[in-house]
Design a protein around this motif. Structure first.
Motif, PDB file in Angstrom:
ATOM      1  N   ILE A 159       0.839  -1.201   0.000  1.00 45.83           N
ATOM      2  CA  ILE A 159       0.000   0.000   0.000  1.00 45.83           C
ATOM      3  C   ILE A 159       0.872   1.248   0.000  1.00 45.83           C
ATOM      4  O   ILE A 159       0.600   2.217  -0.712  1.00 45.83           O
ATOM      5  N   ALA A 160       1.957   1.217   0.766  1.00 49.37           N
ATOM      6  CA  ALA A 160       2.879   2.359   0.801  1.00 49.37           C
ATOM      7  C   ALA A 160       3.552   2.572  -0.550  1.00 49.37           C
ATOM      8  O   ALA A 160       3.784   3.718  -0.964  1.00 49.37           O
ATOM      9  N   ILE A 161       3.855   1.498  -1.268  1.00 48.71           N
ATOM     10  CA  ILE A 161       4.446   1.623  -2.601  1.00 48.71           C
ATOM     11  C   ILE A 161       3.449   2.281  -3.559  1.00 48.71           C
ATOM     12  O   ILE A 161       3.817   3.171  -4.335  1.00 48.71           O
ATOM     13  N   ILE A 162       2.199   1.880  -3.498  1.00 43.76           N
ATOM     14  CA  ILE A 162       1.171   2.487  -4.353  1.00 43.76           C
ATOM     15  C   ILE A 162       1.030   3.969  -4.025  1.00 43.76           C
ATOM     16  O   ILE A 162       0.963   4.820  -4.920  1.00 43.76           O
ATOM     17  N   ARG A 163       1.020   4.317  -2.738  1.00 47.03           N
ATOM     18  CA  ARG A 163       0.934   5.726  -2.347  1.00 47.03           C
ATOM     19  C   ARG A 163       2.162   6.497  -2.813  1.00 47.03           C
ATOM     20  O   ARG A 163       2.059   7.657  -3.223  1.00 47.03           O
ATOM     21  N   SER A 164       3.322   5.861  -2.767  1.00 45.65           N
ATOM     22  CA  SER A 164       4.552   6.516  -3.215  1.00 45.65           C
ATOM     23  C   SER A 164       4.492   6.811  -4.711  1.00 45.65           C
ATOM     24  O   SER A 164       4.937   7.873  -5.164  1.00 45.65           O
ATOM     25  N   ILE A 165       3.943   5.891  -5.484  1.00 46.30           N
ATOM     26  CA  ILE A 165       3.792   6.103  -6.921  1.00 46.30           C
ATOM     27  C   ILE A 165       2.856   7.282  -7.182  1.00 46.30           C
ATOM     28  O   ILE A 165       3.132   8.125  -8.045  1.00 46.30           O
ATOM     29  N   ILE A 166       1.784   7.373  -6.421  1.00 45.36           N
ATOM     30  CA  ILE A 166       0.846   8.486  -6.577  1.00 45.36           C
ATOM     31  C   ILE A 166       1.538   9.812  -6.266  1.00 45.36           C
ATOM     32  O   ILE A 166       1.380  10.800  -6.993  1.00 45.36           O
ATOM     33  N   VAL A 167       2.339   9.851  -5.205  1.00 46.49           N
ATOM     34  CA  VAL A 167       3.069  11.072  -4.854  1.00 46.49           C
ATOM     35  C   VAL A 167       4.069  11.425  -5.943  1.00 46.49           C
ATOM     36  O   VAL A 167       4.198  12.594  -6.334  1.00 46.49           O
ATOM     37  N   LEU A 168       4.780  10.431  -6.475  1.00 45.28           N
ATOM     38  CA  LEU A 168       5.758  10.669  -7.538  1.00 45.28           C
ATOM     39  C   LEU A 168       5.084  11.226  -8.790  1.00 45.28           C
ATOM     40  O   LEU A 168       5.590  12.178  -9.405  1.00 45.28           O
ATOM     41  N   VAL A 169       3.956  10.663  -9.171  1.00 46.56           N
ATOM     42  CA  VAL A 169       3.220  11.166 -10.334  1.00 46.56           C
ATOM     43  C   VAL A 169       2.787  12.610 -10.098  1.00 46.56           C
ATOM     44  O   VAL A 169       2.859  13.458 -11.000  1.00 46.56           O
ATOM     45  N   ASN A 170       2.366  12.921  -8.887  1.00 44.51           N
ATOM     46  CA  ASN A 170       1.961  14.288  -8.555  1.00 44.51           C
ATOM     47  C   ASN A 170       3.146  15.246  -8.692  1.00 44.51           C
ATOM     48  O   ASN A 170       3.011  16.331  -9.262  1.00 44.51           O
ATOM     49  N   PHE A 171       4.318  14.865  -8.187  1.00 40.16           N
ATOM     50  CA  PHE A 171       5.510  15.706  -8.313  1.00 40.16           C
ATOM     51  C   PHE A 171       5.882  15.927  -9.775  1.00 40.16           C
ATOM     52  O   PHE A 171       6.196  17.048 -10.188  1.00 40.16           O
ATOM     53  N   ILE A 172       5.852  14.866 -10.561  1.00 45.25           N
ATOM     54  CA  ILE A 172       6.204  14.981 -11.981  1.00 45.25           C
ATOM     55  C   ILE A 172       5.217  15.890 -12.701  1.00 45.25           C
ATOM     56  O   ILE A 172       5.612  16.756 -13.492  1.00 45.25           O
ATOM     57  N   THR A 173       3.930  15.741 -12.412  1.00 52.79           N
ATOM     58  CA  THR A 173       2.909  16.568 -13.039  1.00 52.79           C
ATOM     59  C   THR A 173       3.116  18.038 -12.697  1.00 52.79           C
ATOM     60  O   THR A 173       3.078  18.905 -13.574  1.00 52.79           O
ATOM     61  N   CYS A 174       3.367  18.316 -11.424  1.00 55.63           N
ATOM     62  CA  CYS A 174       3.603  19.711 -11.005  1.00 55.63           C
ATOM     63  C   CYS A 174       4.839  20.274 -11.679  1.00 55.63           C
ATOM     64  O   CYS A 174       4.847  21.427 -12.125  1.00 55.63           O
ATOM     65  N   PHE A 175       5.904  19.482 -11.768  1.00 55.78           N
ATOM     66  CA  PHE A 175       7.135  19.939 -12.415  1.00 55.78           C
ATOM     67  C   PHE A 175       6.886  20.274 -13.879  1.00 55.78           C
ATOM     68  O   PHE A 175       7.352  21.304 -14.375  1.00 55.78           O
ATOM     69  N   VAL A 176       6.147  19.425 -14.581  1.00 54.86           N
ATOM     70  CA  VAL A 176       5.860  19.663 -16.003  1.00 54.86           C
ATOM     71  C   VAL A 176       5.008  20.914 -16.165  1.00 54.86           C
ATOM     72  O   VAL A 176       5.245  21.726 -17.077  1.00 54.86           O
ATOM     73  N   ILE A 177       4.044  21.116 -15.304  1.00 53.02           N
ATOM     74  CA  ILE A 177       3.196  22.314 -15.389  1.00 53.02           C
ATOM     75  C   ILE A 177       4.029  23.566 -15.170  1.00 53.02           C
ATOM     76  O   ILE A 177       3.938  24.541 -15.928  1.00 53.02           O
ATOM     77  N   VAL A 178       4.865  23.564 -14.146  1.00 51.99           N
ATOM     78  CA  VAL A 178       5.708  24.737 -13.858  1.00 51.99           C
ATOM     79  C   VAL A 178       6.703  24.960 -14.990  1.00 51.99           C
ATOM     80  O   VAL A 178       6.922  26.095 -15.422  1.00 51.99           O
ATOM     81  N   ALA A 179       7.319  23.894 -15.485  1.00 47.75           N
ATOM     82  CA  ALA A 179       8.280  24.039 -16.582  1.00 47.75           C
ATOM     83  C   ALA A 179       7.593  24.603 -17.825  1.00 47.75           C
ATOM     84  O   ALA A 179       8.167  25.445 -18.532  1.00 47.75           O
ATOM     85  N   GLY A 180       6.394  24.160 -18.114  1.00 45.09           N
ATOM     86  CA  GLY A 180       5.652  24.690 -19.258  1.00 45.09           C
ATOM     87  C   GLY A 180       5.307  26.160 -19.090  1.00 45.09           C
ATOM     88  O   GLY A 180       5.388  26.939 -20.042  1.00 45.09           O
ATOM     89  N   ASN A 181       4.945  26.557 -17.887  1.00 45.30           N
ATOM     90  CA  ASN A 181       4.646  27.967 -17.639  1.00 45.30           C
ATOM     91  C   ASN A 181       5.887  28.831 -17.769  1.00 45.30           C
ATOM     92  O   ASN A 181       5.825  29.930 -18.311  1.00 45.30           O
ATOM     93  N   ILE A 182       7.022  28.356 -17.269  1.00 43.96           N
ATOM     94  CA  ILE A 182       8.254  29.133 -17.380  1.00 43.96           C
ATOM     95  C   ILE A 182       8.689  29.213 -18.835  1.00 43.96           C
ATOM     96  O   ILE A 182       9.125  30.262 -19.302  1.00 43.96           O
ATOM     97  N   HIS A 183       8.556  28.125 -19.562  1.00 48.78           N
ATOM     98  CA  HIS A 183       8.968  28.088 -20.976  1.00 48.78           C
ATOM     99  C   HIS A 183       8.147  29.068 -21.814  1.00 48.78           C
ATOM    100  O   HIS A 183       8.666  29.735 -22.710  1.00 48.78           O
ATOM    101  N   ASN A 184       6.852  29.151 -21.556  1.00 49.35           N
ATOM    102  CA  ASN A 184       5.975  30.020 -22.354  1.00 49.35           C
ATOM    103  C   ASN A 184       5.808  31.413 -21.778  1.00 49.35           C
ATOM    104  O   ASN A 184       5.027  32.199 -22.271  1.00 49.35           O
ATOM    105  N   TRP A 185       6.539  31.729 -20.765  1.00 52.08           N
ATOM    106  CA  TRP A 185       6.412  33.013 -20.108  1.00 52.08           C
ATOM    107  C   TRP A 185       7.026  34.028 -20.913  1.00 52.08           C
ATOM    108  O   TRP A 185       7.339  34.804 -21.451  1.00 52.08           O
TER     109      TRP A 185
END
Length: 71
Positions: free
Chosen positions: A45-71
Motif C-alpha cells: 500500500i505504501a508503494i502504491i501511495r509513493s507512486i501516486i506522490v511521484l506522479v503528482n511531483f512529476i505533473t507539477c514539475f511539467v506544469i511549472v516548466a511549461g509555464n516558465i517556458h511560455n512566459w
C-alpha cells in the motif's frame, strides 16, 4: 586481513540496510496511516501511495516548466 575486510564490508552493508529500512519506515509514515493486516500488505500500500506522490511531483514539475517556458 581478507577476513577483517569482509567483516568490515558486512558491517557497513548492515548499517546501510538499517538506514534504508529506517528511511522506508519514515517515508511510509509520512505518506499516511499504516493500512493492511500484515507488514507485507502495508508495504504494498505504501508503494502504491509513493507512486501516486511521484506522479503528482512529476505533473507539477511539467506544469511549472511549461509555464516558465511560455512566459
Amino acid at each position: 586481513m581478507l577476513l577483517a575486510g569482509l567483516q568490515l564490508k558486512l558491517i557497513h552493508w548492515r548499517i546501510s540496510l538499517d538506514n534504508i529500512k529506517s528511511a522506508w519506515r519514515l517515508w511510509a509514515k509520512a505518506i499516511g496511516e499504516k493500512e493492511g493486516t500484515t507488514d507485507r500488505e502495508a508495504d504494498k500500500i505504501a508503494i502504491i501511495r509513493s507512486i501516486i506522490v511521484l506522479v503528482n511531483f512529476i505533473t507539477c514539475f511539467v506544469i511549472v516548466a511549461g509555464n516558465i517556458h511560455n512566459w
